[in-house]
Design a protein around this motif. Structure first.
Motif, short mmCIF file in Angstrom:
data_model
loop_
_atom_site.label_atom_id
_atom_site.label_comp_id
_atom_site.label_asym_id
_atom_site.label_seq_id
_atom_site.Cartn_x
_atom_site.Cartn_y
_atom_site.Cartn_z
N SER A 8 10.43 -21.69 -28.79
CA SER A 8 10.13 -23.07 -28.48
C SER A 8 8.65 -23.40 -28.56
O SER A 8 8.27 -24.48 -28.98
CB SER A 8 10.65 -23.43 -27.09
OG SER A 8 12.05 -23.36 -27.07
N LEU A 11 7.41 -24.22 -32.10
CA LEU A 11 7.97 -25.50 -32.52
C LEU A 11 7.26 -26.65 -31.83
O LEU A 11 7.00 -27.70 -32.43
CB LEU A 11 9.47 -25.55 -32.22
CG LEU A 11 10.34 -24.65 -33.07
CD1 LEU A 11 11.79 -24.74 -32.62
CD2 LEU A 11 10.22 -24.99 -34.54
N GLN A 12 6.93 -26.46 -30.57
CA GLN A 12 6.23 -27.51 -29.82
C GLN A 12 4.84 -27.74 -30.40
O GLN A 12 4.39 -28.88 -30.56
CB GLN A 12 6.15 -27.12 -28.36
CG GLN A 12 5.96 -28.27 -27.43
CD GLN A 12 6.18 -27.85 -25.99
OE1 GLN A 12 6.01 -26.69 -25.63
NE2 GLN A 12 6.57 -28.80 -25.16
N TRP A 50 7.49 -27.08 -40.27
CA TRP A 50 8.81 -27.19 -39.65
C TRP A 50 9.85 -26.43 -40.47
O TRP A 50 10.69 -25.73 -39.92
CB TRP A 50 9.26 -28.66 -39.56
CG TRP A 50 8.85 -29.30 -38.29
CD1 TRP A 50 7.85 -30.20 -38.10
CD2 TRP A 50 9.43 -29.09 -37.00
NE1 TRP A 50 7.77 -30.54 -36.78
CE2 TRP A 50 8.73 -29.87 -36.08
CE3 TRP A 50 10.46 -28.29 -36.53
CZ2 TRP A 50 9.03 -29.90 -34.73
CZ3 TRP A 50 10.76 -28.31 -35.19
CH2 TRP A 50 10.06 -29.11 -34.31
N THR A 54 11.57 -23.16 -38.66
CA THR A 54 13.00 -23.17 -38.35
C THR A 54 13.77 -22.14 -39.16
O THR A 54 14.71 -21.52 -38.66
CB THR A 54 13.61 -24.58 -38.56
OG1 THR A 54 13.32 -25.03 -39.87
CG2 THR A 54 13.09 -25.56 -37.54
N SER A 117 11.44 -29.72 -28.19
CA SER A 117 11.14 -28.33 -28.53
C SER A 117 10.60 -27.54 -27.35
O SER A 117 10.21 -26.40 -27.50
CB SER A 117 10.15 -28.27 -29.70
OG SER A 117 8.93 -28.88 -29.35
#
Length: 130
Positions: A8, A11-12, A50, A54, A117
């Protein structure tokens, strides 16, 4: 079993990285071309990250038997977004005669992604461990 919480944080960071890029592009008509160029680069890098992030996260969280299908779905989602996003953005600008709604919407979605996220405690996957 693994927790998505460890993935996380990157992603954040990626979600938040797009925010200043979008702001620079939004402000370009008022402050000049240089912020536009910097904002476009920052926004492009954040968007590309991204896809990379991912995809790499999927490698660590799904079973090897479904990795191909899982990463393909992510890639198709990004490609569809890259094809439809500019068209929808252009239609909004054409209909309203203003860029603010389009860039404001993008900025709002980026902030939503920052919130979404955040560490997802308790979420578990039946796949392999990362």
């Amino acid at each position: 079993m693994t927790q998505l919480g460890s993935a996380s944080r990157p992603l954040q960071v990626i979600a938040f990285a797009g925010v200043p890029g979008t702001l620079l592009v939004m402000l370009a008509p008022r402050v000049g071309v240089t912020p536009l160029l910097v904002g476009a680069v920052v926004l492009g890098v954040a968007t590309s990250l991204w896809n990379v992030a991912t995809t790499l996260i999927v490698f660590g969280y799904v079973s090897p038997t479904v990795t191909g299908r899982s990463t393909a779905r992510i890639f198709v989602g990004f490609c569809v977004g890259m094809m439809t996003g500019p068209v929808v953005f252009g239609l909004v600008v054409d209909r309203l005669g203003d860029w603010t709604i389009g860039w404001g919407s993008l900025l709002a979605w980026q902030l939503v992604l920052v919130v979404l996220s955040r560490p997802l405690r308790g979420w578990r996957s039946g796949g392999r461990t990362a």
